[in-house]
Scaffold this motif. Sequence first.
Motif, PDB file in Angstrom:
ATOM      1  N   SER A  32     108.690 -34.343  51.819  1.00  0.00           N
ATOM      2  CA  SER A  32     107.932 -35.382  52.528  1.00  0.00           C
ATOM      3  C   SER A  32     108.868 -36.472  53.019  1.00  0.00           C
ATOM      4  O   SER A  32     108.735 -36.955  54.152  1.00  0.00           O
ATOM      5  N   ALA A  33     109.812 -36.884  52.157  1.00  0.00           N
ATOM      6  CA  ALA A  33     110.747 -37.950  52.539  1.00  0.00           C
ATOM      7  C   ALA A  33     111.566 -37.512  53.742  1.00  0.00           C
ATOM      8  O   ALA A  33     111.730 -38.271  54.706  1.00  0.00           O
ATOM      9  N   ALA A  34     112.073 -36.271  53.707  1.00  0.00           N
ATOM     10  CA  ALA A  34     112.894 -35.785  54.817  1.00  0.00           C
ATOM     11  C   ALA A  34     112.077 -35.735  56.104  1.00  0.00           C
ATOM     12  O   ALA A  34     112.548 -36.143  57.172  1.00  0.00           O
ATOM     13  N   LEU A  35     110.830 -35.292  56.006  1.00  0.00           N
ATOM     14  CA  LEU A  35     109.962 -35.237  57.190  1.00  0.00           C
ATOM     15  C   LEU A  35     109.727 -36.618  57.754  1.00  0.00           C
ATOM     16  O   LEU A  35     109.786 -36.834  58.961  1.00  0.00           O
ATOM     17  N   SER A  36     109.476 -37.598  56.852  1.00  0.00           N
ATOM     18  CA  SER A  36     109.188 -38.951  57.332  1.00  0.00           C
ATOM     19  C   SER A  36     110.431 -39.580  57.960  1.00  0.00           C
ATOM     20  O   SER A  36     110.330 -40.509  58.745  1.00  0.00           O
ATOM     21  N   LEU A  37     111.616 -39.066  57.602  1.00  0.00           N
ATOM     22  CA  LEU A  37     112.851 -39.590  58.198  1.00  0.00           C
ATOM     23  C   LEU A  37     113.150 -38.917  59.531  1.00  0.00           C
ATOM     24  O   LEU A  37     114.177 -39.189  60.147  1.00  0.00           O
ATOM     25  N   THR A  96     107.877 -34.533  47.119  1.00  0.00           N
ATOM     26  CA  THR A  96     108.283 -35.755  47.815  1.00  0.00           C
ATOM     27  C   THR A  96     109.637 -35.621  48.507  1.00  0.00           C
ATOM     28  O   THR A  96     109.892 -36.330  49.472  1.00  0.00           O
ATOM     29  N   TYR A  97     110.507 -34.715  48.034  1.00  0.00           N
ATOM     30  CA  TYR A  97     111.790 -34.521  48.725  1.00  0.00           C
ATOM     31  C   TYR A  97     111.533 -34.101  50.163  1.00  0.00           C
ATOM     32  O   TYR A  97     112.086 -34.673  51.104  1.00  0.00           O
ATOM     33  N   VAL A 128     114.333 -29.418  57.339  1.00  0.00           N
ATOM     34  CA  VAL A 128     114.046 -29.778  55.949  1.00  0.00           C
ATOM     35  C   VAL A 128     114.354 -28.588  55.045  1.00  0.00           C
ATOM     36  O   VAL A 128     114.965 -28.733  53.987  1.00  0.00           O
ATOM     37  N   ILE A 165     117.436 -29.607  52.795  1.00  0.00           N
ATOM     38  CA  ILE A 165     116.938 -30.138  51.526  1.00  0.00           C
ATOM     39  C   ILE A 165     116.468 -29.028  50.595  1.00  0.00           C
ATOM     40  O   ILE A 165     116.968 -28.895  49.470  1.00  0.00           O
ATOM     41  N   ARG A 170     109.953 -31.013  43.549  1.00  0.00           N
ATOM     42  CA  ARG A 170     109.082 -32.125  43.893  1.00  0.00           C
ATOM     43  C   ARG A 170     108.764 -32.127  45.389  1.00  0.00           C
ATOM     44  O   ARG A 170     109.651 -32.042  46.226  1.00  0.00           O
TER      45      ARG A 170
END
Lengths: 378, 562
Positions: free
Chosen positions: B467-472, B464-465, B479, B483, B462
């Motif tokens: 993307s989520a790490a990047l946004s954090l 989004t995994y 990443v 991840i 996915r």
Amino acid sequence: MISTIISSMESGLNLRGIKKIYADFILDISFSIKQGEFVSLVGPSGCGKTTTLSIISGLLDPDEGKMSLNGKDLLFVPIWERNIGFVFQDYALFPNMNIENNIGYGLKVKKVDKSASLARTNTLLDIIGLTGYNKRSTEELSGGEKQRVALARALAPHPELLLLDEPLSALDAQLRKSLRKEIRSIQKDLTVTTIYVTHDQEEALSISDRIIMINNGSIEQIGTPEDIYSFPKTKFSAEFFGRSTMLPVKITNHNSNTCTVSHKNHTYCTNSSVMHYFKRDTPVAETKPETGHLFFRPENAEIFHVNELDIDLDLERAEFSNIFLHTVVIETEYSGNGYFVECNWEGFELILFSKIRLHKGSVISVKVPIVSSLFIPD
Amino acid sequence: MSFDYRKETFRFTSLLAYFGIFLLVPLFILPIFMVLRQAFLTNTNTFSFSVFSTLLKSSYIWRIIGFTTLQALLSTVSAILIGLPGSYLISQFNFKGKFIIRAISAVPFVLPSIIVVLGFVIFYGNNGFLNNFLMKIFNTSEPPLKILYSFKAIIFAHAFYNFPICINLIAGYWEQVSDNSELASYTMGAKRCKTFFSITLPKIYPAILSSAALIFLFCFTSFAIILVLGGGPWFTTIEVEIFRQARVSFDLHTAAGLAIISITISSVILLIYLVFQKKMMRNTAGFKRPIFQHSTLLNPSKITSIIIVLYITAAVLFVTAPIISVIFRSFQTQLSRGSSALLSLKWYKQLFSVNQGTLSLTAAAFKNSLLLAITSAAVAIPAAIGLSYFTISVTPNKSYLPELLFMLPLAVSSVILGLGYYLLSNITGTMSVNRLLIVAAHAIITLPFILRSVMPALRNMRQTYSSAALSLGAKPVRVFFSIELPLLKNAIISGSVFAVAISFGEINATLILADENTITIPILLYRLIGSYNFYAACAVGTLLVAMCIILFSVFEYLREKL
């Protein structure tokens, strides 16, 4: 000093002429969100909501436009330096980490020391009501718990902006209602500026400070939930937020307060600003007829169970209302607290709301206050 | 939709990809180029078709091509006939022993072909366990089964080796396209037979033909099995002849010419495979159901249950008997020719004692094989990860073309690859370079197996995994390591298991490329079998099997612990 003034002037999120052009779709939007505000981005799927979030978060670069957050230019800032929290529809909890490490990931990346990071994680676990879940694996959580953890993870590094992309769409209706309340109260406590993407109109109405209505890549309307529901500016936003009557009309007269429209040989008055006044014999001015729809919500229509409305008796009130005589009930639909009533009035459909059941075929009269009657241009 | 942050991710992962592309692509292209050059250039460096005109006029060569095709065809038919009932049972019925069939059908995949050969000799040979057993029962002194060193043995070994392909491919597809159309046919009055030919067969034929093409390809380019089990010029295939011409007759022009003929035929077969593979994908695209759909699975009737038990027993015996025979025989010894076998550790003692002729090579062979497997995996794994990222960022939509492109190296057999490297080593010359070329050959041969595992996993991961790490606040490299790599772990490990197992068993390229002093386990086995020292071969084989088991346990442990 000057910079603080500027940043206070430009606090919150500002998007100016942000464009993203695809072969079959163009996104073109501008809006501002105040510091601490909770704004919903609403529209049908494929309208550009998620693209907008992706651009704000930095997952996607716009082709044109300006964008700033609390006075800082966001363009050319890579996603990992924007400090914007993002909660995804599928939660995206890292399966290779436990809950504590998921929530602490953003802090670890920012090199916050371990004890401070753990303290922040525990505080957030308390806030989302999952105290002591530190060492659990993501697989052990229910859908609602996963969503809470995703929220906590996004909030952990103190983001300046929180983006929620349809965070509740994978949950059942009951849970959605309780979680959206929870999200709103956490957001209020932490006063974090929030954009909430949803295609659920009821959800948007219930939790937002303001709603941004998007359709086909551009903004249809921005306003408070009350504004958007009661005073839609376009046919699209009128139809998106629940059922309504849309009667095709032509404008016959228009002034600053009211606007007179005609349907066949009937003349109606609509509310074009806040106050309104109606007189039956207002002369029809020679303005160029403009077409559109006469709009009203079902619950604003009053139903009379007589064929003829006793105008004499009710003249005072009728003067401030539009009246539909000889309306025939076609179908009723039970909705829990009453009935939606589909009626035929001179070949057109009226959607009304009634507390009691009406029988098919019965003839009624309908009175709609001018304050609730809107003219929506085509 | 192209996400811009991907540029950064792309920049990093393309480092890995470049590593793969710049290292492995030349290592694949160069040997083929060398073969082409050898085939079309005369000794005076002029372009000529003379090699081919000589080859194509020779009735001997035509007989070899004919035999190669015939044995591949018969092997394919046998493998399908053995595998098809299994596919039917697995895909249509609900029973507990399924995992046994699945596990059994995984064994030949990772079993080095030289062990299969050895197992066949020990189990089916004139003095093998099966014949000894039958001789005791019928009280004769003549072995009743004389299948070894014959056409039958080749077909049999190929069927053993390839029926799992048939089971995996056809059952997987059959499960996905199973629906109620058979039941509908019954309700309209069609009998079972009629339904099978008019409904089921038209539905599953792409899977049958695509697995047939793949099996045919493998049998067409099979080497070790033919070299050892076939024996003699009557049972020579193109690959064996390439090896013989290159390393025995030293006629490199003829070897190269034959290699070109082999590549041409293999490419046509691969094309057929790709066509049916594509048809399969198109057909399953409409079926968006999980692979195990229990609602359409039938509970077996009594007769079917008996058939299932019989099939499982036969499959287990078929696959495990040769291997168990090898292990058992390694603990036996004969005091004199013709006397009965005694239990003994003699061969193991010899293996681990120094200065005992061939056997003292054992330690070196194990060391070399292990080193070779590890170094080639160390090259192939990062390259495969990089190539997967590269391919997916270039074709972000769900196109299956890149995956299929990576099948292309299958058209070039490892013997031909070995020949190319051999030609290359004639230029470079030094021994250390030759060893590096063996590593390269192993990396090239194992790469498709790792890619086949990593690429789909990356494609299904996915977005989004990340993307989520990047946004954090994590940078793309972080990443990747914190991840993405952990999420790809299982796919990388399973790919590596295949890669290492294949490298352990790789004999074709190594045999053609290695000098006398470079010895690996399969080469040692080949020499021991060649000198009819079967007991010692069994001991080495047992150690190889043990090594494979240890390897799988380690990988299984890593899969859980990492």
